[in-house]
Motif scaffolding. Structure first.
Motif, mmCIF file in Angstrom:
data_model
loop_
_atom_site.group_PDB
_atom_site.id
_atom_site.type_symbol
_atom_site.label_atom_id
_atom_site.label_comp_id
_atom_site.label_asym_id
_atom_site.label_seq_id
_atom_site.Cartn_x
_atom_site.Cartn_y
_atom_site.Cartn_z
ATOM 1 N N PRO A 44 0.840 -1.206 0.000
ATOM 2 C CA PRO A 44 0.000 0.000 0.000
ATOM 3 C C PRO A 44 0.869 1.248 0.000
ATOM 4 O O PRO A 44 1.858 1.328 0.703
ATOM 5 C CB PRO A 44 -0.811 -0.100 1.282
ATOM 6 C CG PRO A 44 -0.585 -1.466 1.826
ATOM 7 C CD PRO A 44 0.576 -2.052 1.136
ATOM 8 N N SER A 45 0.498 2.190 -0.796
ATOM 9 C CA SER A 45 1.310 3.402 -0.949
ATOM 10 C C SER A 45 1.309 4.243 0.320
ATOM 11 O O SER A 45 2.203 5.041 0.534
ATOM 12 C CB SER A 45 0.807 4.214 -2.132
ATOM 13 O OG SER A 45 -0.528 4.594 -1.900
ATOM 14 N N THR A 46 0.311 4.064 1.195
ATOM 15 C CA THR A 46 0.257 4.868 2.422
ATOM 16 C C THR A 46 1.407 4.490 3.354
ATOM 17 O O THR A 46 1.995 5.352 3.997
ATOM 18 C CB THR A 46 -1.086 4.661 3.147
ATOM 19 O OG1 THR A 46 -1.263 3.271 3.415
ATOM 20 C CG2 THR A 46 -2.229 5.173 2.300
ATOM 21 N N ILE A 51 6.714 5.971 5.780
ATOM 22 C CA ILE A 51 8.124 5.682 6.048
ATOM 23 C C ILE A 51 9.003 6.796 5.500
ATOM 24 O O ILE A 51 9.912 7.272 6.190
ATOM 25 C CB ILE A 51 8.515 4.315 5.445
ATOM 26 C CG1 ILE A 51 7.783 3.194 6.190
ATOM 27 C CG2 ILE A 51 10.023 4.100 5.503
ATOM 28 C CD1 ILE A 51 7.934 1.825 5.560
ATOM 29 N N THR A 52 8.719 7.243 4.300
ATOM 30 C CA THR A 52 9.538 8.318 3.732
ATOM 31 C C THR A 52 9.364 9.612 4.511
ATOM 32 O O THR A 52 10.311 10.373 4.685
ATOM 33 C CB THR A 52 9.197 8.556 2.252
ATOM 34 O OG1 THR A 52 7.810 8.806 2.123
ATOM 35 C CG2 THR A 52 9.608 7.375 1.401
ATOM 36 N N GLU A 53 8.144 9.853 5.020
ATOM 37 C CA GLU A 53 7.933 11.044 5.846
ATOM 38 C C GLU A 53 8.722 10.945 7.140
ATOM 39 O O GLU A 53 9.314 11.924 7.596
ATOM 40 C CB GLU A 53 6.439 11.218 6.153
ATOM 41 C CG GLU A 53 5.626 11.716 4.982
ATOM 42 C CD GLU A 53 4.128 11.766 5.308
ATOM 43 O OE1 GLU A 53 3.762 11.491 6.468
ATOM 44 O OE2 GLU A 53 3.350 12.071 4.401
ATOM 45 N N ASP A 54 8.748 9.750 7.762
ATOM 46 C CA ASP A 54 9.514 9.567 8.999
ATOM 47 C C ASP A 54 11.007 9.787 8.758
ATOM 48 O O ASP A 54 11.714 10.326 9.612
ATOM 49 C CB ASP A 54 9.292 8.162 9.568
ATOM 50 C CG ASP A 54 7.913 8.021 10.190
ATOM 51 O OD1 ASP A 54 7.272 9.067 10.445
ATOM 52 O OD2 ASP A 54 7.482 6.870 10.424
ATOM 53 N N ILE A 55 11.480 9.354 7.617
ATOM 54 C CA ILE A 55 12.899 9.517 7.307
ATOM 55 C C ILE A 55 13.252 10.988 7.149
ATOM 56 O O ILE A 55 14.269 11.460 7.662
ATOM 57 C CB ILE A 55 13.268 8.724 6.030
ATOM 58 C CG1 ILE A 55 13.192 7.229 6.308
ATOM 59 C CG2 ILE A 55 14.650 9.106 5.517
ATOM 60 C CD1 ILE A 55 13.358 6.365 5.080
#
Length: 180
Positions: A44-46, A51-55
Motif C-alpha cells: 500500500p502506498s500509504t 516511512i519516507t515522511e519519517d525519514i
C-alpha cells in the motif's frame, strides 16, 4: 596402417560437411520453457509514504543533542615523541651478550625491554644453567636479567639448547666422510 585409418575417418568426417551444416542451421530452434507467473502484491502506498515522511522528518531532540557535542583536536607537537622515548628507556636494560659484528646485515641491538631476553642471551642462560644448575638457579637468572621468576622457571623447564653428539664408529672398517 594407422595412416590409412586416419585417412578413411577424415574422409567420412568431411563428407557432405557443408550440406550437413546448412541443415543444422536451418532447423527450428527449441522454444524456451514458459516462465512461472509471479503474483506480486504491491505494498500500500500509504505505508511507503509514512516511512519516507519519517525519514525526512526533522527530529528536534536529536538535533539538540547533536548540537551539544563538541570535538576538540590539537596537532601533536614534536616534543611528545622525545618524552615517550625517555619513558621507554627507563624500562629497558643493556644487553649482557651479543653477537660479534652485524650478522646478516641486521642492525646490532644494544638494549632490550626489561622482562625480555635476546636470542643470544636466552641461549647463554640455558647453557649456563645446563653446565652449572646449582649456581644458575631460576631466581638468580630472574634477578640477573630483570625477568619474572615464573618466566625464568618456565624458560628452564620448557626450552632445552641443542646438543651435538658425534658418535665414533665402532670398528675401523666403517667408512667415514673425511674433510679435504
Amino acid at each position: 596402417m594407422s595412416s590409412m585409418g586416419a585417412r578413411v575417418t577424415r574422409m567420412f568426417r568431411n563428407f557432405n560437411l557443408e550440406n550437413r551444416a546448412h541443415r543444422e542451421i536451418s532447423k527450428e530452434k527449441p522454444l524456451a520453457a514458459p516462465r512461472h507467473s509471479v503474483n506480486i502484491v504491491p505494498a500500500p502506498s500509504t505505508e511507503v509514504t509514512e516511512i519516507t515522511e519519517d525519514i525526512h522528518k526533522r527530529n528536534d531532540p536529536l538535533l539538540s543533542l547533536l548540537k551539544s557535542v563538541y570535538v576538540e583536536s590539537n596537532d601533536p607537537t614534536t616534543e611528545e615523541p622525545k618524552q615517550v622515548t625517555e619513558g621507554t628507556n627507563a624500562g629497558r636494560r643493556k644487553l649482557k651478550f651479543s653477537l660479534p659484528g652485524s650478522p646478516y646485515g641486521i642492525v646490532e641491538i644494544t638494549d632490550v625491554p626489561k622482562g625480555k631476553l635476546s636470542i643470544v642471551e636466552a641461549l647463554t642462560v640455558l647453557n649456563h644453567h645446563k653446565q652449572e644448575p646449582q649456581r644458575w638457579t631460576p631466581d638468580k637468572i630472574a634477578q640477573e636479567y630483570c625477568l619474572d621468576p615464573k618466566d625464568s622457571q618456565a624458560l628452564l623447564e620448557f626450552f632445552i639448547p641443542f646438543e651435538v653428539k658425534i658418535i665414533p664408529p665402532k670398528t675401523k672398517d666403517t667408512k667415514q666422510i673425511k674433510d679435504n
